[in-house]
Scaffold this motif. Structure first.
Motif, PDB file in Angstrom:
ATOM      1  N   ASP A 132     -28.533  -4.024 -14.604  1.00 54.62           N
ATOM      2  CA  ASP A 132     -29.041  -5.284 -13.734  1.00 54.62           C
ATOM      3  C   ASP A 132     -30.481  -5.344 -13.870  1.00 54.62           C
ATOM      4  N   LEU A 133     -30.846  -4.326 -13.428  1.00 56.56           N
ATOM      5  CA  LEU A 133     -32.425  -4.209 -13.172  1.00 56.56           C
ATOM      6  C   LEU A 133     -33.176  -4.465 -14.475  1.00 56.56           C
ATOM      7  N   LYS A 134     -32.519  -3.567 -15.573  1.00 52.42           N
ATOM      8  CA  LYS A 134     -33.315  -3.612 -16.911  1.00 52.42           C
ATOM      9  C   LYS A 134     -33.184  -5.258 -17.403  1.00 52.42           C
ATOM     10  N   ASN A 135     -31.935  -5.738 -17.204  1.00 53.94           N
ATOM     11  CA  ASN A 135     -32.036  -7.206 -17.693  1.00 53.94           C
ATOM     12  C   ASN A 135     -32.608  -8.054 -17.142  1.00 53.94           C
ATOM     13  N   LEU A 136     -33.100  -7.799 -15.484  1.00 51.79           N
ATOM     14  CA  LEU A 136     -34.107  -8.621 -14.850  1.00 51.79           C
ATOM     15  C   LEU A 136     -35.272  -8.442 -15.184  1.00 51.79           C
ATOM     16  N   ILE A 137     -35.625  -7.124 -15.755  1.00 49.99           N
ATOM     17  CA  ILE A 137     -37.111  -6.666 -16.087  1.00 49.99           C
ATOM     18  C   ILE A 137     -37.410  -7.848 -17.321  1.00 49.99           C
ATOM     19  N   LEU A 167     -41.800  -5.561 -11.543  1.00 49.73           N
ATOM     20  CA  LEU A 167     -40.636  -5.150 -12.392  1.00 49.73           C
ATOM     21  C   LEU A 167     -41.076  -4.144 -13.648  1.00 49.73           C
ATOM     22  N   LYS A 168     -42.299  -4.609 -14.114  1.00 52.16           N
ATOM     23  CA  LYS A 168     -42.723  -4.329 -15.511  1.00 52.16           C
ATOM     24  C   LYS A 168     -42.895  -2.381 -14.992  1.00 52.16           C
ATOM     25  N   LYS A 169     -43.408  -2.206 -13.806  1.00 51.06           N
ATOM     26  CA  LYS A 169     -43.580  -0.758 -13.396  1.00 51.06           C
ATOM     27  C   LYS A 169     -42.263  -0.146 -13.441  1.00 51.06           C
ATOM     28  N   LEU A 211     -19.751  -6.661  -9.329  1.00 52.99           N
ATOM     29  CA  LEU A 211     -20.922  -6.494  -8.190  1.00 52.99           C
ATOM     30  C   LEU A 211     -21.732  -7.804  -8.086  1.00 52.99           C
ATOM     31  N   ILE A 212     -21.915  -8.171  -6.894  1.00 55.49           N
ATOM     32  CA  ILE A 212     -22.933  -9.371  -6.760  1.00 55.49           C
ATOM     33  C   ILE A 212     -24.249  -8.671  -5.968  1.00 55.49           C
ATOM     34  N   ILE A 213     -25.445  -8.618  -6.655  1.00 59.20           N
ATOM     35  CA  ILE A 213     -26.316  -7.710  -5.943  1.00 59.20           C
ATOM     36  C   ILE A 213     -27.265  -8.790  -5.391  1.00 59.20           C
ATOM     37  N   HIS A 214     -27.682  -8.494  -4.293  1.00 58.61           N
ATOM     38  CA  HIS A 214     -28.532  -9.393  -3.529  1.00 58.61           C
ATOM     39  C   HIS A 214     -30.003  -8.543  -3.195  1.00 58.61           C
ATOM     40  N   TYR A 215     -30.777  -9.105  -4.118  1.00 60.70           N
ATOM     41  CA  TYR A 215     -32.163  -8.338  -4.294  1.00 60.70           C
ATOM     42  C   TYR A 215     -33.008  -8.920  -3.124  1.00 60.70           C
ATOM     43  N   ARG A 216     -33.847  -8.049  -2.781  1.00 63.10           N
ATOM     44  CA  ARG A 216     -34.774  -8.356  -1.542  1.00 63.10           C
ATOM     45  C   ARG A 216     -35.655  -9.501  -1.890  1.00 63.10           C
ATOM     46  N   PHE A 217     -36.003  -9.737  -3.086  1.00 65.73           N
ATOM     47  CA  PHE A 217     -36.911 -10.762  -3.636  1.00 65.73           C
ATOM     48  C   PHE A 217     -36.101 -11.975  -3.923  1.00 65.73           C
ATOM     49  N   SER A 218     -34.819 -12.093  -3.143  1.00 70.34           N
ATOM     50  CA  SER A 218     -34.149 -13.373  -3.179  1.00 70.34           C
ATOM     51  C   SER A 218     -33.623 -13.676  -4.707  1.00 70.34           C
ATOM     52  N   PRO A 236     -30.260 -13.123  -6.360  1.00 73.01           N
ATOM     53  CA  PRO A 236     -28.953 -12.482  -6.557  1.00 73.01           C
ATOM     54  C   PRO A 236     -28.203 -12.796  -7.935  1.00 73.01           C
ATOM     55  N   PHE A 237     -28.144 -11.847  -8.671  1.00 78.65           N
ATOM     56  CA  PHE A 237     -27.266 -11.999 -10.084  1.00 78.65           C
ATOM     57  C   PHE A 237     -25.778 -11.456 -10.002  1.00 78.65           C
ATOM     58  N   MET A 238     -25.034 -11.942 -10.468  1.00 77.54           N
ATOM     59  CA  MET A 238     -23.586 -11.372 -10.834  1.00 77.54           C
ATOM     60  C   MET A 238     -23.688 -10.244 -11.980  1.00 77.54           C
TER      61      MET A 238
END
Length: 314
Positions: free
Chosen positions: A166-171, A272-274, A301-308, A310-312
């Motif tokens: 999910d993090l990689k997709n978000l990046i 995120l690029k980092k 999973l529902i991930i709630h990121y600290r930068f507001s 959230p992605f399923m």
């Protein structure tokens, strides 16, 4: 008579049998639906059942603070043989000895990677790590069984893989800042409204409870109710109010993060690029980026990121 099961097992059997808790029978407003091992232990240690009157098991902190604290057993006031017993003293002492023999000081529980981060999406309870499963299950299910919730069982490695994906997709999705804002802002607004509504509901409930407390005070002043009944009602309401106030503070804290989220999301691409080359989830990374993870019954999973944002995870 050997004690073949522990207090938690007894509590679960009572839940499975549909037996109401003592608080439910007493008609208390904040009565819980499920039995707890601590309640069973209190019952098993109570000399009232062998005909002794026990007083002074709790006491209020002060004239101002009516919170009740437990008193050490050796300081209880016990008056022997005041009423008809329902079990023999021999049985009672046997149970006390068995409980003492079973007591061992537990080592401090190990904090696993997702402890205090991962929760059941259905009931909101934190998931417990089980070593024999190398994963987590719903704490409410583990304690009270299928009547309380389902297992929501999920392997720790599975969570790691899903979070990394999910993090990689978000990046990759956040290369275009405008596109990211377009996706996230509707979710931000929707979540903000949910928090406002939640705060309003709890503030109204607190106002109702405070009105009830004033009514109880008038009833006490007019000698309609006894002081002991007044104290019990006020203490119950006070505990509920404290819980509601804590929930309001939590929601306001989350709301504050969400109201700043547009500004924060603008910073997300560079941050995120980092992380493009990450291949493992460390505690530092987890707590820096993720507020909490909710697990659905089907393991989504529902991930709630600290930068507001959230992605399923499907």
């Amino acid at each position: 008579m050997p004690l073949t099961v522990g207090c938690e097992s007894i509590a679960r059997k009572l839940d499975e049998g549909g037996y109401p808790t003592p608080a439910s029978i007493a008609g208390k407003k904040n009565a819980g639906q499920f039995w707890h091992g601590s309640s069973i232990k209190t019952i098993l240690k109570n000399p009232h059942y062998i005909g002794d009157l026990v007083q002074g098991r709790t006491r209020v902190r002060s004239v101002v603070d009516k919170t009740r604290d437990e008193v050490a057993e050796e300081n209880w006031i016990v008056i022997k043989n005041t009423h008809e017993p329902i079990i023999s003293k021999e049985e009672f002492e046997s149970v006390q000895n068995i409980m003492k023999s079973r007591y061992t000081k537990r080592p401090k529980a190990k904090i696993h990677l997702f402890t205090n981060v991962i929760y059941c999406e259905d009931c909101g309870t934190g998931l417990w790590f089980l070593k024999n499963r190398n994963g987590y299950v719903c704490g409410r299910f583990k304690k009270h069984g299928v009547n309380a919730c389902s297992s929501h069982s999920v392997k720790e490695q599975y969570i790691k893989e899903k979070v990394l994906d999910d993090l990689k997709n978000l990046i990759s999705a956040s290369v275009d800042e405008k596109d990211l804002l377009k996706k996230v802002q509707p979710q931000i607004k929707k979540q903000e409204q949910t928090f406002y509504k939640g705060i309003e509901i709890r503030e109204n409930k607190i106002a109702e409870l405070k009105k009830k407390n004033k009514k109880f005070l008038k009833l006490l002043a007019n000698e309609v109710i006894e002081k002991v009944d007044y104290d019990e009602a006020i203490n119950e309401n006070r505990n509920v109010i404290k819980k509601l106030q804590s929930e309001i503070l939590e929601k306001k804290d989350m709301l504050k993060r969400y109201t700043k989220s547009t500004e924060m999301v603008q910073k997300v691409p560079n941050e995120l690029k980092k992380l493009i080359n990450i291949n493992d989830i460390t505690p530092e990374l987890l707590h820096k980026l993720i507020h909490k993870i909710e697990v659905k019954e089907n393991k989504d999973l529902i991930i709630h990121y600290r930068f507001s944002n959230p992605f399923m995870v499907n």
